[in-house]
Design a protein around this motif. Structure first.
Motif, short mmCIF file in Angstrom:
data_model
loop_
_atom_site.label_atom_id
_atom_site.label_comp_id
_atom_site.label_asym_id
_atom_site.label_seq_id
_atom_site.Cartn_x
_atom_site.Cartn_y
_atom_site.Cartn_z
N ASP A 185 27.67 -38.42 -18.14
CA ASP A 185 28.66 -37.96 -19.12
C ASP A 185 29.98 -38.73 -19.11
OD1 ASP A 185 26.81 -35.98 -19.73
OD2 ASP A 185 27.63 -34.63 -18.23
N GLY A 283 34.29 -36.03 -18.43
CA GLY A 283 33.01 -35.85 -19.11
C GLY A 283 32.53 -34.40 -19.12
N GLN A 288 27.66 -26.73 -19.62
CA GLN A 288 26.65 -27.57 -18.97
C GLN A 288 26.30 -27.09 -17.56
OE1 GLN A 288 27.17 -31.85 -17.53
NE2 GLN A 288 26.40 -32.20 -19.59
N GLN A 292 31.74 -25.56 -15.89
CA GLN A 292 32.13 -25.96 -17.24
C GLN A 292 31.94 -24.85 -18.27
OE1 GLN A 292 30.46 -29.96 -17.93
NE2 GLN A 292 30.86 -30.35 -15.78
N LYS A 317 23.52 -32.52 -24.40
CA LYS A 317 23.19 -33.55 -23.40
C LYS A 317 22.40 -34.70 -24.05
CE LYS A 317 23.35 -34.93 -19.11
NZ LYS A 317 24.48 -34.88 -18.19
MG MG Z 1 28.27 -33.45 -16.66
#
Ligand code: MG
Ligand code: ATP
Length: 394
Positions: A185, A283, A288, A292, A317
């Motif tokens: 990411d 990122g 995720q 996050q 993703k």
């Molecule tokens: Mg990540």
């Protein structure tokens, strides 16, 4: 025949007041990207012109493809601005192409030239029709589009068109610091930030001996890939080992990741002051992983007032992976070396952390000296696109 690469500016053409600044930055960026070639570059308000040596064309194109701020470019013939020369050249271009339908499009920015654009297109179309059998004009969807730009100094004739990288020239925004891990990411986040014109420096947190030198090399390689879009990038390597060990010794397991990331953000804020970064880029992508969720992000983010830009926050993703493949970072990112975020991962990291609990856990140990030490003792590497050996850095 004399040829030139004709560059059309991207979004910057909408920025009226800043136009010169944008064009000059783009000019410098192209100049430094092409410094290894024998080229001559000129600019005006609408275009940039690159004169080049024929045998370098393919390599020059590869370099131009990574310069943000370019909307489109063409490889054009340089023709004298008189009707006979232009007609001869248009015919030659047509003869060298395979097509059944075509169209000629003229732009006349030299108003001293006596034939108006539309009439010129018709006349030139007539020349092509009279000289090549079994073809016809299609104004809506031609197989071959021959474009003619009549300008004072010269006329440019071309039929090819290449998409540029888009975005704004790197350096039209100040510096931001990218948190660059070895994952998929963060390099994508860095690429997207640069595409907005942001100048990057990268920060990598490592926890040697828990993380390996291979993991560090992976980050250097990723930085090198990002250098393709600018010149060189400073990569700051922060030794995070003592902080990480202290967190795992002193904090309850489910909060370790939350607190580790709060420490990273605190260090990032200090590094923004040290290196004049106006924002942190990372990122993170909503939902995720446990750290996050919006709840986690808010508890983690609350330790700093520096703006945090998360270019891939709302990407899937798979979308991120597509960009990673496009910018050629994917194969490096999937190499299997441990990152400091993946070692010591607790079985059940908290998904909805409470700020009071995070603060309580942080009270149990004084991290300030360790943060000072990490900021003072970091290693900085100036990474360039061409390969250098950094193995002596320990
Ligand atoms: Mg990540
Ligand atoms: P992946 O692509 O596997 O998700 P990631 O690098 O995105 O890897 P995350 O745990 O999702 O890993 O971390 C979120 C973000 O935090 C990263 O995108 C990166 O910006 C930053 N980050 C994580 N670990 C580090 C590190 N060791 N050094 C610098 N930044 C890091």
């Amino acid at each position: 025949m004399n040829k030139v690469i004709l560059i059309k500016y991207g979004e910057l053409s909408t920025k009226k007041g800043n136009r010169n600044f944008f064009i000059n930055t783009l000019y410098r960026n192209i100049q430094s990207k092409l410094s290894k070639f024998d080229v001559r570059i000129r600019k005006d308000r609408a275009h940039m012109y690159i004169e080049f040596v024929d045998s370098d064309l393919e390599n020059i194109k590869k370099n131009i493809d990574k310069v943000f701020g370019i909307h489109k470019y063409h490889v054009a013939n340089i023709v004298e601005t008189d009707y006979e020369s232009i007609a001869a050249n248009v015919l030659e271009v047509a003869k060298n192409s395979t097509f059944k339908t075509f169209k000629v499009e003229t732009k006349r920015s030299d108003k001293n030239f006596p034939i108006p654009s539309l009439e010129m297109s018709q006349k030139l179309g007539g020349v092509v029709l009279r000289n090549i059998p079994n073809i016809k004009v299609d104004v809506h969807n031609p197989e071959l589009l021959i474009q003619v730009e009549i300008r004072e100094e010269n006329t440019y004739v071309y039929c090819d068109s290449y998409m540029g990288a888009g975005g704004y020239p790197v350096g039209t925004q100040p510096t931001a610091l990218l948190m660059l891990s070895g994952g998929i990411d963060s390099p994508v986040a860095g690429y997207l930030a640069m595409k907005r014109g942001i100048q990057l420096e990268c920060v990598y947190f490592e926890a040697i001996p828990h993380t390996s030198l291979e993991a560090r090399n992976k980050v250097i390689e990723l930085t090198r890939k990002l250098c393709g879009y600018t010149n060189s990038i400073n990569l700051h390597i922060v030794n995070f080992t003592k902080i990480q060990e202290s967190i795992y010794k002193n904090c309850r397991g489910d909060y370790c990741i939350t607190i580790m990331r709060r420490m990273m953000y605190r260090i990032m804020e200090r590094l923004c002051t040290k290196y004049k970064g106006l924002a942190i880029v990372n990122g993170e992508s909503v939902g995720q992983v446990a750290s996050q969720t919006l709840n986690s992000m808010s508890v983690i983010n609350s330790v700093t007032n520096v703006p945090v830009i998360r270019p891939v926050a709302c990407y899937d993703k798979l979308e991120i992976m597509d960009i990673a493949r496009k910018i050629d970072t994917y194969d490096i990112s999937i190499l299997p070396y441990e990152d400091c975020c993946t070692i010591f991962v607790p079985k059940h990291p908290v998904i909805n952390p409470k700020i009071e609990i995070a603060e309580e856990e942080e009270e149990k140990f004084d991290y300030n000296d360790l943060i000072d030490e990490a900021v003072e003792n970091l290693n900085t590497i100036k990474v360039q696109e061409i390969v250098e050996d950094y193995n002596d850095l320990l």
